[in-house]
Design an enzyme around this catalytic site. Structure first.
Site, mmCIF file in Angstrom:
data_model
loop_
_atom_site.group_PDB
_atom_site.id
_atom_site.type_symbol
_atom_site.label_atom_id
_atom_site.label_comp_id
_atom_site.label_asym_id
_atom_site.label_seq_id
_atom_site.Cartn_x
_atom_site.Cartn_y
_atom_site.Cartn_z
ATOM 1 N N GLU A 1 -39.479 14.989 11.529
ATOM 2 C CA GLU A 1 -40.174 15.440 10.330
ATOM 3 C C GLU A 1 -39.305 16.535 9.710
ATOM 4 O OE1 GLU A 1 -44.333 17.475 8.834
ATOM 5 O OE2 GLU A 1 -44.148 16.939 10.941
ATOM 6 N N ARG B 1 -41.236 15.884 27.147
ATOM 7 C CA ARG B 1 -40.489 16.807 26.289
ATOM 8 C C ARG B 1 -39.529 17.631 27.126
ATOM 9 N NH1 ARG B 1 -43.168 17.842 21.475
ATOM 10 N NH2 ARG B 1 -41.955 19.686 21.035
ATOM 11 N N LYS C 1 -40.770 23.917 16.237
ATOM 12 C CA LYS C 1 -40.232 24.241 14.916
ATOM 13 C C LYS C 1 -41.055 25.315 14.222
ATOM 14 C CE LYS C 1 -39.871 19.870 13.906
ATOM 15 N NZ LYS C 1 -39.809 18.648 13.106
HETATM 16 P P1 ATP Z 1 -41.862 20.517 17.198
HETATM 17 O O1 ATP Z 1 -42.960 20.524 18.196
HETATM 18 O O2 ATP Z 1 -40.682 21.332 17.571
HETATM 19 O O3 ATP Z 1 -42.311 20.793 15.813
HETATM 20 P P2 ATP Z 1 -41.959 17.759 16.684
HETATM 21 O O4 ATP Z 1 -42.210 16.851 17.809
HETATM 22 O O5 ATP Z 1 -43.041 18.027 15.749
HETATM 23 O O6 ATP Z 1 -41.304 19.055 17.254
HETATM 24 P P3 ATP Z 1 -40.454 15.924 15.138
HETATM 25 O O7 ATP Z 1 -39.549 16.212 14.010
HETATM 26 O O8 ATP Z 1 -41.710 15.230 14.871
HETATM 27 O O9 ATP Z 1 -40.710 17.302 15.847
HETATM 28 O O10 ATP Z 1 -39.650 15.205 16.310
HETATM 29 C C1 ATP Z 1 -38.763 14.153 16.145
HETATM 30 C C2 ATP Z 1 -38.591 13.462 17.460
HETATM 31 O O11 ATP Z 1 -38.090 14.375 18.435
HETATM 32 C C3 ATP Z 1 -39.903 12.942 17.995
HETATM 33 O O12 ATP Z 1 -39.703 11.644 18.495
HETATM 34 C C4 ATP Z 1 -40.267 13.906 19.071
HETATM 35 O O13 ATP Z 1 -41.027 13.272 20.052
HETATM 36 C C5 ATP Z 1 -38.905 14.355 19.585
HETATM 37 N N1 ATP Z 1 -38.981 15.703 20.158
HETATM 38 C C6 ATP Z 1 -39.459 16.821 19.570
HETATM 39 N N2 ATP Z 1 -39.446 17.862 20.408
HETATM 40 C C7 ATP Z 1 -38.925 17.402 21.576
HETATM 41 C C8 ATP Z 1 -38.644 17.987 22.850
HETATM 42 N N3 ATP Z 1 -38.894 19.276 23.104
HETATM 43 N N4 ATP Z 1 -38.106 17.200 23.814
HETATM 44 C C9 ATP Z 1 -37.837 15.914 23.570
HETATM 45 N N5 ATP Z 1 -38.079 15.292 22.407
HETATM 46 C C10 ATP Z 1 -38.619 16.016 21.407
HETATM 47 MG MG MG Z 2 -43.943 16.262 14.745
#
Ligand code: ATP
Ligand code: MG
Length: 574
Positions: free
Chosen positions: A57, A283, A293
């Site tokens: 995102e 994660r 983020k």
């Molecule tokens: P955040 O919690 O940091 O905002 P998010 O999951 O909302 O992260 P996205 O941009 O939606 O961020 O993530 C893109 C991809 O990265 C998704 O498939 C998500 O599952 C993966 N991802 C995000 N954070 C992690 C993490 N800590 N470890 C592994 N994969 C991750």
């Molecule tokens: Mg997300």
């Protein structure tokens, strides 16, 4: 600077010993449960090729956790000769920015991965997603609900109690089509109505209790402009986008596990060109930092750091600026592995990955962080002797660098003491030390200013000690130095952890993760002197400053004013 011991012979290696696991260059594809599933799907003929996607995102920069997801998705595509798409999950226009889109593309490329085809956007599928919504309404599987957000929460029930049906649940197909059209055309205010799937208000899985599919948001979208004032929810958008792109394995983190039934429900009830499947993995969490983020944005917005690419940030951009290499991050992700159990990885493992890489590949250089002037009194005034130093002590192919030795040189203040016990392997008043790659010098006189601070050392050198030890005298150690005439002044930024607590997210009620922020995570040293051979080096060039650690040229460098970021110490220090 806590460990400067070394032998007195120059051939000795002072390399950090990191984990050997990261040393092997050979790339053997790591086995993990997702690859096992893929192997089986290929063996069974369920698929003939593999397509994955990485769906960030664009609401912030990518962090080390995303690197794990990138390595997994793009790594699978590479190893199975399949494809991996980069798809921006941009269904939440209010929080998204083009700056983030550009940064994410840059980070993925920098890690060394290439997405298949053009960059994709979930917003590129808004027409198709809208058609799916209409299809569900026509099938009696979706309805427009006019409850307020608060009422909807009440009706949803709890983990222990089933939800109850909205009074609008049984609107006719025609009424729903008309209302949905009104939502789309802007006649309905934000919050006044949503489109919901008609699934099961009594489901033990709250995600299945008539989840919202579409909501009214009268905001401009960075890709679609003002075309839409209704936006689909993530849970509706994602399976449809995956199906349209013919994704075979849709890999996401564990928090989406409870959303999988909804993912499958959407795939089952909408007319789509493929049947993708979702798989979840744990994660990546790192200690002494945060990987969210939202929290990273807060650190930027509230100026705890200089920006998303501050070298203390666990963002890919921050790690890059700090001096991490793509290889080290990929290696780290491989070492971490892919599992279904949540765990927290030690920061030391990330540091070991970059240390091993830089130990093998970084050029060596001398940088005096806290200069103390040394005058070699028996050295002729204008004499310059170009000493030869290896660029890398274990890799002759990297060549040599010229080290001009002159009458006046600088050494590090911490490398001199007026008195010291035997453990101090550096220069002591009245005793001898070797200037690395040069001669042995003796400290004859200590000059101080009125306040008692040492301003200068008066020394003499032994011309018979180049490449050999003096006979019958003991030399304490070897220290680095730079010529007072041939050097480049620089600024060096030393970093320690951004948080003092291993788990900054673990806080008492009323506190936030900001509580454990380390106010001393950045230390700026000015007036440092780096050897002449580094004049004009470009940002991101990485060095081992001998006896000090690994450093990378920062983008703040300008012309002859160099700025270095400390990447990591020579040895594990925590
Ligand atoms: P955040 O919690 O940091 O905002 P998010 O999951 O909302 O992260 P996205 O941009 O939606 O961020 O993530 C893109 C991809 O990265 C998704 O498939 C998500 O599952 C993966 N991802 C995000 N954070 C992690 C993490 N800590 N470890 C592994 N994969 C991750
Ligand atoms: Mg997300």
């Amino acid at each position: 600077m806590n460990d400067k011991t070394s032998n007195t012979v120059d051939s000795s290696s002072e390399n950090a010993s990191g984990s050997n696991a990261a040393n092997s260059e050979a790339r053997t594809a790591p086995r993990n449960f997702i690859r096992q599933i893929i192997d089986k799907d290929l063996a069974d003929g369920k698929h003939t090729s593999v397509t994955t996607r990485f769906p960030p995102e664009p609401n912030g920069y990518l962090h080390i956790g995303h690197a794990k997801s990138i390595c997994l998705n793009f790594g699978i595509a590479e190893d199975y000769q399949g494809a991996c798409h980069l798809r921006f999950d941009d269904t939440n226009p209010a929080k998204e920015e083009d700056e983030y889109i550009q940064a994410i593309k840059r980070d993925v490329s920098w890690l060394g991965y290439a997405w298949s085809g053009d960059v994709r956007y979930a917003s590129g599928y808004f027409d198709a997603i809208y058609e799916c919504a209409v299809e569900l309404i026509k099938k009696g599987l979706a309805y427009v609900d006019s409850l307020t957000a608060e009422q909807m929460r009440e009706y949803r029930g709890t983990l222990k109690e089933p939800g109850k049906a909205s009074p609008y649940r049984d609107r006719s197909v025609d009424e729903n089509l008309a209302l949905f059209e009104q939502m789309k055309s802007g006649e309905i205010d934000e919050g006044a109505a949503v489109l919901r799937a008609k699934i099961d208000m009594a489901s033990p899985n709250i995600n299945m209790r008539d989840p919202v599919l579409y909501r009214v948001r009268k905001v401009h979208h960075h890709q679609t402009g003002d075309k839409w004032c209704i936006y689909p929810m993530y849970d509706f958008t994602h399976p449809i986008s995956d199906a349209l792109e013919q994704i075979t394995h849709s890999i996401c983190t564990l928090e989406f596990e409870a959303h999988r039934p909804l993912y499958d429900w959407v795939i089952e009830h909408c007319t789509l060109p493929a049947v993708p499947r979702q798989y979840e993995f744990a994660r990546l969490n790192l200690n002494y930092t945060v990987t969210s983020k939202r929290k990273l944005k807060q650190l930027v917005d509230e100026k705890f750091v200089s920006g998303w690419d501050d070298p203390r940030m666990p963002t890919i951009a921050g790690l890059r600026r700090r001096g991490y290499t793509p290889t080290s991050l990929r290696k780290f992700c491989e070492m971490v592995g892919v599992a279904r159990a949540d765990s927290t990885v030690d920061m030391g493992m990330l540091e070991a990955a970059i240390r091993d890489d830089l130990n093998q590949h970084a050029r060596r250089a001398f940088c005096v962080l806290r200069p103390l002037k040394v005058v070699i009194e028996n050295w002729p005034e204008d004499k310059v002797e170009n000493l030869d130093a290896p660029v890398h002590p274990q890799n002759e192919a990297m060549g040599t660098r010229a080290m001009p030795l002159t009458r006046e040189v600088y050494i590090d203040r911490e490398d001199f003491r007026e008195e010291a016990n035997k453990k101090f392997k550096r220069l002591v008043a009245g005793e001898e030390v070797r200037l690395r790659y040069g001669y042995v010098i003796r400290a004859n006189e200590v000059i101080k200013d009125a306040s008692g601070e040492i301003t200068e050392l008066r020394c003499s050198y032994d011309p018979d000690t180049l490449g050999k030890n003096p006979e019958g005298r003991k030399v304490r150690g070897v220290i680095h130095w730079v010529s007072a005439k041939h050097n480049v002044p620089c600024e060096v930024r030393l970093y320690s952890r951004l948080f003092n607590e291993a788990n900054p997210d673990k806080v008492e009620e009323g506190e936030t993760f900001l509580k454990s922020i380390n106010p001393e995570s950045l230390q700026v040293l000015t007036g440092c002197l780096v050897e002449e051979s580094l004049r004009g080096v470009l940002p991101e060039t990485r060095y081992q400053f001998e006896r000090e650690g690994y450093f990378a040229v920062d983008a703040d460098s300008e012309g002859d004013k160099l700025v270095f970021n400390q990447t990591v110490g020579l040895r594990e220090s925590f």
